[in-house]
Design a protein around this motif. Structure first.
Motif, PDB file in Angstrom:
ATOM      1  N   GLU A 192      -7.245  -6.686 -10.686  1.00  0.00           N
ATOM      2  CA  GLU A 192      -8.081  -5.490 -10.636  1.00  0.00           C
ATOM      3  C   GLU A 192      -8.251  -4.680  -9.393  1.00  0.00           C
ATOM      4  O   GLU A 192      -8.960  -4.432  -8.678  1.00  0.00           O
ATOM      5  CB  GLU A 192      -9.518  -6.159 -10.032  1.00  0.00           C
ATOM      6  CG  GLU A 192      -9.719  -7.598 -11.462  1.00  0.00           C
ATOM      7  CD  GLU A 192     -10.900  -7.989 -11.366  1.00  0.00           C
ATOM      8  OE1 GLU A 192     -12.430  -8.090 -10.459  1.00  0.00           O
ATOM      9  OE2 GLU A 192     -11.156  -9.147 -12.209  1.00  0.00           O
ATOM     10  N   PHE A 193      -7.453  -4.818  -8.862  1.00  0.00           N
ATOM     11  CA  PHE A 193      -6.485  -3.898  -7.117  1.00  0.00           C
ATOM     12  C   PHE A 193      -5.234  -3.404  -7.888  1.00  0.00           C
ATOM     13  O   PHE A 193      -4.332  -4.122  -7.872  1.00  0.00           O
ATOM     14  CB  PHE A 193      -6.837  -5.033  -6.370  1.00  0.00           C
ATOM     15  CG  PHE A 193      -7.331  -4.304  -4.921  1.00  0.00           C
ATOM     16  CD1 PHE A 193      -8.544  -3.603  -4.943  1.00  0.00           C
ATOM     17  CD2 PHE A 193      -6.202  -3.924  -3.815  1.00  0.00           C
ATOM     18  CE1 PHE A 193      -8.468  -2.921  -3.415  1.00  0.00           C
ATOM     19  CE2 PHE A 193      -6.013  -3.313  -2.832  1.00  0.00           C
ATOM     20  CZ  PHE A 193      -7.250  -2.505  -2.684  1.00  0.00           C
ATOM     21  N   PRO A 194      -5.003  -2.293  -7.272  1.00  0.00           N
ATOM     22  CA  PRO A 194      -3.418  -1.799  -6.784  1.00  0.00           C
ATOM     23  C   PRO A 194      -2.628  -3.398  -6.104  1.00  0.00           C
ATOM     24  O   PRO A 194      -2.922  -3.465  -5.175  1.00  0.00           O
ATOM     25  CB  PRO A 194      -3.413  -1.029  -6.620  1.00  0.00           C
ATOM     26  CG  PRO A 194      -4.951  -0.181  -6.406  1.00  0.00           C
ATOM     27  CD  PRO A 194      -5.711  -1.862  -6.490  1.00  0.00           C
ATOM     28  N   GLN A 195      -1.285  -3.114  -6.714  1.00  0.00           N
ATOM     29  CA  GLN A 195      -0.843  -4.381  -6.134  1.00  0.00           C
ATOM     30  C   GLN A 195       0.377  -3.943  -4.841  1.00  0.00           C
ATOM     31  O   GLN A 195       0.783  -2.587  -5.078  1.00  0.00           O
ATOM     32  CB  GLN A 195       0.217  -4.442  -7.103  1.00  0.00           C
ATOM     33  CG  GLN A 195      -0.293  -5.337  -8.293  1.00  0.00           C
ATOM     34  CD  GLN A 195      -0.492  -7.147  -7.865  1.00  0.00           C
ATOM     35  OE1 GLN A 195       0.211  -7.582  -7.290  1.00  0.00           O
ATOM     36  NE2 GLN A 195      -1.923  -6.563  -8.519  1.00  0.00           N
ATOM     37  N   SER A 196       0.462  -4.642  -4.168  1.00  0.00           N
ATOM     38  CA  SER A 196       1.087  -3.738  -2.904  1.00  0.00           C
ATOM     39  C   SER A 196       2.329  -4.278  -2.751  1.00  0.00           C
ATOM     40  O   SER A 196       3.425  -4.631  -4.245  1.00  0.00           O
ATOM     41  CB  SER A 196       0.829  -5.826  -1.607  1.00  0.00           C
ATOM     42  OG  SER A 196       1.706  -6.310  -2.434  1.00  0.00           O
ATOM     43  N   VAL A 197       3.163  -3.261  -2.320  1.00  0.00           N
ATOM     44  CA  VAL A 197       4.504  -3.080  -2.156  1.00  0.00           C
ATOM     45  C   VAL A 197       5.047  -3.829  -1.285  1.00  0.00           C
ATOM     46  O   VAL A 197       4.806  -3.636   0.154  1.00  0.00           O
ATOM     47  CB  VAL A 197       4.682  -1.442  -1.966  1.00  0.00           C
ATOM     48  CG1 VAL A 197       6.340  -0.909  -2.494  1.00  0.00           C
ATOM     49  CG2 VAL A 197       4.854  -0.779  -3.753  1.00  0.00           C
ATOM     50  N   LYS A 198       6.899  -4.834  -1.009  1.00  0.00           N
ATOM     51  CA  LYS A 198       7.014  -5.248  -0.179  1.00  0.00           C
ATOM     52  C   LYS A 198       7.938  -4.404   0.729  1.00  0.00           C
ATOM     53  O   LYS A 198       9.458  -3.739   0.029  1.00  0.00           O
ATOM     54  CB  LYS A 198       8.076  -6.602  -0.503  1.00  0.00           C
ATOM     55  CG  LYS A 198       8.754  -7.418   0.220  1.00  0.00           C
ATOM     56  CD  LYS A 198       9.711  -8.712  -0.287  1.00  0.00           C
ATOM     57  CE  LYS A 198       9.548  -9.043   0.584  1.00  0.00           C
ATOM     58  NZ  LYS A 198       8.709 -10.299   1.044  1.00  0.00           N
ATOM     59  N   ILE A 199       7.635  -3.954   1.966  1.00  0.00           N
ATOM     60  CA  ILE A 199       8.365  -2.836   2.682  1.00  0.00           C
ATOM     61  C   ILE A 199       9.593  -3.345   3.629  1.00  0.00           C
ATOM     62  O   ILE A 199      10.442  -3.636   4.493  1.00  0.00           O
ATOM     63  CB  ILE A 199       7.775  -2.080   3.073  1.00  0.00           C
ATOM     64  CG1 ILE A 199       6.168  -2.512   3.818  1.00  0.00           C
ATOM     65  CG2 ILE A 199       7.403  -1.197   2.312  1.00  0.00           C
ATOM     66  CD1 ILE A 199       6.051  -1.462   4.603  1.00  0.00           C
ATOM     67  N   GLY A 200       9.496  -5.146   3.653  1.00  0.00           N
ATOM     68  CA  GLY A 200      10.058  -6.033   4.385  1.00  0.00           C
ATOM     69  C   GLY A 200      10.168  -6.986   3.786  1.00  0.00           C
ATOM     70  O   GLY A 200       9.462  -7.785   3.580  1.00  0.00           O
ATOM     71  N   THR A 201      10.892  -7.886   5.133  1.00  0.00           N
ATOM     72  CA  THR A 201      11.024  -9.360   5.430  1.00  0.00           C
ATOM     73  C   THR A 201      10.025 -10.004   4.725  1.00  0.00           C
ATOM     74  O   THR A 201       9.260 -11.121   4.403  1.00  0.00           O
ATOM     75  CB  THR A 201      11.778  -9.964   6.249  1.00  0.00           C
ATOM     76  OG1 THR A 201      13.071  -9.414   6.041  1.00  0.00           O
ATOM     77  CG2 THR A 201      11.673 -11.761   5.587  1.00  0.00           C
TER      78      THR A 201
END
Length: 68
Positions: free
Chosen positions: A30-39
């Protein structure tokens, strides 16, 4: 279209939600997914957050118009 990334603290400021609530909504889809930008770092696509906020506003306005 150029996508900008924003960090979690900015998402919290924009939505007024807590970190736990954001993660709960994400887990339910129900909310936009995050993007992994680092460890150990994530971010969110700014346009997706803006669209999500706009949709909440539209839904809220529609609710109040139906009950007026």
């Amino acid at each position: 279209m150029k996508n900008s990334l924003i960090r979690l603290h900015e998402v919290l400021n924009r939505t007024g939600y807590s970190k736990a609530w954001i993660y709960a909504l994400m887990s339910k889809g129900e909310f936009p997914q995050s993007v992994k930008i680092g460890t150990r770092a994530i971010a969110f696509i700014e346009s997706e957050i803006d669209d999500w906020i706009e949709q909440r506003i539209v839904e809220s306005r529609a609710h109040w118009q139906c009950h007026s």
